[in-house]
Design a protein around this motif. Structure first.
Motif, PDB file in Angstrom:
ATOM      1  N   GLN A 120     -23.940  42.492  72.758  1.00  0.00           N
ATOM      2  CA  GLN A 120     -25.204  42.229  72.059  1.00  0.00           C
ATOM      3  C   GLN A 120     -25.710  40.815  72.348  1.00  0.00           C
ATOM      4  O   GLN A 120     -26.906  40.616  72.568  1.00  0.00           O
ATOM      5  N   LYS A 165     -38.734  44.529  76.684  1.00  0.00           N
ATOM      6  CA  LYS A 165     -39.704  45.256  75.857  1.00  0.00           C
ATOM      7  C   LYS A 165     -40.320  46.437  76.600  1.00  0.00           C
ATOM      8  O   LYS A 165     -40.361  47.551  76.089  1.00  0.00           O
ATOM      9  N   LEU A 173     -36.607  51.158  74.099  1.00  0.00           N
ATOM     10  CA  LEU A 173     -35.703  51.785  73.137  1.00  0.00           C
ATOM     11  C   LEU A 173     -34.386  52.248  73.755  1.00  0.00           C
ATOM     12  O   LEU A 173     -33.439  52.533  73.029  1.00  0.00           O
ATOM     13  N   GLN A 202     -28.736  50.283  69.947  1.00  0.00           N
ATOM     14  CA  GLN A 202     -28.134  49.300  69.042  1.00  0.00           C
ATOM     15  C   GLN A 202     -27.689  48.023  69.753  1.00  0.00           C
ATOM     16  O   GLN A 202     -27.324  47.048  69.100  1.00  0.00           O
ATOM     17  N   VAL A 209     -32.964  42.714  68.492  1.00  0.00           N
ATOM     18  CA  VAL A 209     -34.368  42.433  68.218  1.00  0.00           C
ATOM     19  C   VAL A 209     -35.156  43.724  68.337  1.00  0.00           C
ATOM     20  O   VAL A 209     -34.884  44.546  69.214  1.00  0.00           O
ATOM     21  N   ASP A 210     -36.151  43.895  67.483  1.00  0.00           N
ATOM     22  CA  ASP A 210     -37.064  45.036  67.579  1.00  0.00           C
ATOM     23  C   ASP A 210     -38.110  44.686  68.647  1.00  0.00           C
ATOM     24  O   ASP A 210     -39.179  44.162  68.340  1.00  0.00           O
ATOM     25  N   TYR A 211     -37.763  44.969  69.903  1.00  0.00           N
ATOM     26  CA  TYR A 211     -38.628  44.567  71.012  1.00  0.00           C
ATOM     27  C   TYR A 211     -39.986  45.261  70.990  1.00  0.00           C
ATOM     28  O   TYR A 211     -40.951  44.744  71.549  1.00  0.00           O
ATOM     29  N   ALA A 212     -40.088  46.403  70.334  1.00  0.00           N
ATOM     30  CA  ALA A 212     -41.372  47.095  70.243  1.00  0.00           C
ATOM     31  C   ALA A 212     -42.405  46.232  69.526  1.00  0.00           C
ATOM     32  O   ALA A 212     -43.603  46.327  69.811  1.00  0.00           O
ATOM     33  N   ASN A 213     -41.952  45.378  68.625  1.00  0.00           N
ATOM     34  CA  ASN A 213     -42.866  44.546  67.849  1.00  0.00           C
ATOM     35  C   ASN A 213     -42.802  43.065  68.214  1.00  0.00           C
ATOM     36  O   ASN A 213     -43.339  42.226  67.492  1.00  0.00           O
ATOM     37  N   TRP A 237     -36.413  36.477  64.480  1.00  0.00           N
ATOM     38  CA  TRP A 237     -36.301  37.870  64.913  1.00  0.00           C
ATOM     39  C   TRP A 237     -34.930  38.475  64.637  1.00  0.00           C
ATOM     40  O   TRP A 237     -34.785  39.683  64.580  1.00  0.00           O
TER      41      TRP A 237
END
Length: 193
Positions: free
Chosen positions: A10, A77, A82, A86, A90-94, A157
């Motif tokens: 990670q 991103k 996606l 896991q 970081v939520d790369y979509a946002n 983030w």
């Protein structure tokens, strides 16, 4: 052991943009490209008779760190997305890749400045090692200084646990010397450390 391996993966994925920027920087330095940006951040200024940071901390390094991190975050991103599952902390979509890249690359470069400032006060040349009891302290600081400011900025983030930060220190203590050695071998660095 599985937990350590997973946290390491990670951390590597999170900091992959910084690894990409290091590779790009090594190539640019090897080719001596972007010479106009090879100006010292301190502008040649001194503090109490010694350079503030020295010639090795340049605007070229800052620009390459930020640009490489923006590119790396854009890849994470838009190309990986996606599929990272896991592995991605970081939520790369946002994520705004410009802001994220600036935080990571700029944070890493900012973290190196206090180290350089202190070393110049102690007459330790850029790329040189300290001697005596300071040797271990400065060696470790040289390796992990980029984490000291990048983690607080990335906290916008990522909510890092103590375990995650600890693993990032271990990973950095392993990868930073390796990347320095590679940089030396390809002629992008004057020293192997």
């Amino acid at each position: 052991m599985m937990k350590l391996a997973w946290l390491s993966a990670q951390v590597l994925y999170l900091y992959a943009p910084l690894l990409l920027s290091a590779a790009i920087s090594g190539l640019v330095m090897r080719l001596d490209a972007l010479r106009a940006l090879r100006k010292p951040i301190d502008g040649g200024r001194s503090y109490h008779g010694r350079r503030v940071f020295g010639d090795s901390k340049t605007w070229r390094g800052v620009v390459l760190a930020v640009a490489g991190c923006v590119l790396g975050a854009a890849i994470q991103k838009h190309l990986i997305g996606l599929r990272a599952g896991q592995l991605a902390l970081v939520d790369y979509a946002n994520v705004n890749v410009w802001v994220f890249g600036l935080a990571m690359g700029g944070g890493a470069m900012l973290g190196e400045l206090p180290n350089s400032f202190v070393k110049r006060r102690l007459d330790i040349a850029p790329g040189a090692t300290a001697t005596g009891s300071q040797r271990v302290l400065f060696y470790v600081w040289d390796q992990i200084d980029l984490l000291t400011t990048s983690w607080p900025l990335l906290a916008c983030w990522v909510r890092p646990s103590l375990a995650l930060v600890s693993v990032s220190v271990l990973v950095t203590l392993t990868l930073h010397p390796l990347s320095s050695l590679i940089g030396y071998i390809i002629g992008a660095r004057r020293t192997a450390r």
